[in-house]
Design a protein around this motif. Structure first.
Motif, PDB file in Angstrom:
ATOM      1  N   GLN A   1       0.845  -1.197   0.000  1.00 29.71           N
ATOM      2  CA  GLN A   1       0.000   0.000   0.000  1.00 29.71           C
ATOM      3  C   GLN A   1       0.877   1.243   0.000  1.00 29.71           C
ATOM      4  N   VAL A   2       0.479   2.220  -0.782  1.00 28.54           N
ATOM      5  CA  VAL A   2       1.202   3.485  -0.877  1.00 28.54           C
ATOM      6  C   VAL A   2       0.248   4.606  -0.519  1.00 28.54           C
ATOM      7  N   GLN A   3       0.700   5.484   0.328  1.00 26.59           N
ATOM      8  CA  GLN A   3      -0.075   6.690   0.633  1.00 26.59           C
ATOM      9  C   GLN A   3       0.642   7.886   0.031  1.00 26.59           C
ATOM     10  N   LEU A   4      -0.135   8.748  -0.617  1.00 25.98           N
ATOM     11  CA  LEU A   4       0.417   9.888  -1.325  1.00 25.98           C
ATOM     12  C   LEU A   4      -0.154  11.175  -0.751  1.00 25.98           C
ATOM     13  N   VAL A   5       0.712  12.142  -0.509  1.00 22.62           N
ATOM     14  CA  VAL A   5       0.286  13.424   0.045  1.00 22.62           C
ATOM     15  C   VAL A   5       0.882  14.546  -0.804  1.00 22.62           C
ATOM     16  N   GLU A   6       0.003  15.298  -1.445  1.00 21.35           N
ATOM     17  CA  GLU A   6       0.438  16.421  -2.269  1.00 21.35           C
ATOM     18  C   GLU A   6       0.563  17.690  -1.443  1.00 21.35           C
ATOM     19  N   SER A   7       1.426  18.576  -1.895  1.00 17.68           N
ATOM     20  CA  SER A   7       1.575  19.895  -1.288  1.00 17.68           C
ATOM     21  C   SER A   7       2.111  20.859  -2.333  1.00 17.68           C
ATOM     22  N   ALA A  23       4.594  13.428  -1.652  1.00 11.11           N
ATOM     23  CA  ALA A  23       5.384  12.552  -0.792  1.00 11.11           C
ATOM     24  C   ALA A  23       4.675  11.214  -0.640  1.00 11.11           C
ATOM     25  N   ALA A  24       5.441  10.150  -0.811  1.00  6.12           N
ATOM     26  CA  ALA A  24       4.880   8.806  -0.752  1.00  6.12           C
ATOM     27  C   ALA A  24       5.399   8.058   0.463  1.00  6.12           C
ATOM     28  N   SER A  25       4.526   7.269   1.041  1.00  9.40           N
ATOM     29  CA  SER A  25       4.938   6.393   2.133  1.00  9.40           C
ATOM     30  C   SER A  25       5.437   5.081   1.557  1.00  9.40           C
ATOM     31  N   GLY A  26       6.104   4.314   2.378  1.00  9.24           N
ATOM     32  CA  GLY A  26       6.505   2.979   1.935  1.00  9.24           C
ATOM     33  C   GLY A  26       7.889   2.932   1.342  1.00  9.24           C
ATOM     34  N   ARG A  27       8.485   1.735   1.356  1.00 10.33           N
ATOM     35  CA  ARG A  27       9.857   1.559   0.889  1.00 10.33           C
ATOM     36  C   ARG A  27       9.941   1.127  -0.563  1.00 10.33           C
ATOM     37  N   THR A  28       8.792   1.047  -1.241  1.00 10.10           N
ATOM     38  CA  THR A  28       8.797   0.586  -2.624  1.00 10.10           C
ATOM     39  C   THR A  28       8.507   1.698  -3.613  1.00 10.10           C
ATOM     40  N   PHE A  29       8.650   2.927  -3.169  1.00  7.21           N
ATOM     41  CA  PHE A  29       8.327   4.065  -4.041  1.00  7.21           C
ATOM     42  C   PHE A  29       9.075   3.969  -5.364  1.00  7.21           C
ATOM     43  N   GLY A  30      10.318   3.565  -5.316  1.00  4.65           N
ATOM     44  CA  GLY A  30      11.144   3.514  -6.515  1.00  4.65           C
ATOM     45  C   GLY A  30      10.706   2.496  -7.542  1.00  4.65           C
ATOM     46  N   SER A  31       9.744   1.663  -7.228  1.00  2.00           N
ATOM     47  CA  SER A  31       9.243   0.688  -8.184  1.00  2.00           C
ATOM     48  C   SER A  31       8.001   1.174  -8.923  1.00  2.00           C
TER      49      SER A  31
END
Length: 124
Positions: A1-7, A23-31
């Motif tokens: 699961q990825v959570q995304l927060v715009e600003s 900004a994304a949560s999680g360690r798999t953002f790069g995928s």
């Protein structure tokens, strides 16, 4: 699961610039491939730009016409949209989205996760 927060949204005058961040949560953002979409009042959601997992390939909607730049920093789990030469028609809520194939896409249906959006208003 990825959570995304715009600003980074806000009010800017015609011809001005803004830089949106997601900004994304999680360690798999790069995928993930990432995209930016926008939705103006009364309009459907519209694709703006996309970037692949490595950041090496970016795609833009025709209306961007060299004014916007999408980029990402996988060390910071963040994708950016630098917007220059803003026009009143750029007024919208801007959303970032993540898709698991890692390629980026112009089709909203390819995206698996969405942020809540950040509002951009361009005043004349």
């Amino acid at each position: 699961q990825v959570q995304l927060v715009e600003s980074g949204g806000g009010l800017v005058q015609v011809g001005g610039s803004l830089r949106l961040s997601c900004a994304a949560s999680g360690r798999t953002f790069g995928s993930y491939g990432m995209g930016w979409f926008r939705q103006a009042p009364g309009n459907s959601r519209e694709w703006v730009a996309a970037i692949n997992r490595s950041g090496g390939t970016a795609y833009y909607a025709d209306f961007v016409n060299g004014r916007f730049t999408i980029s990402r920093d996988n060390r910071k789990n963040t994708v950016y949209l630098q917007m220059n030469s803003l026009k009143p028609e750029d007024t919208a809520v801007y959303y970032c989205a993540a898709e698991q194939r890692g390629q980026g896409s112009s089709y909203y249906g390819d995206y698996d996760y969405w942020g809540q959006g950040t509002k951009v208003t361009v005043s004349s």
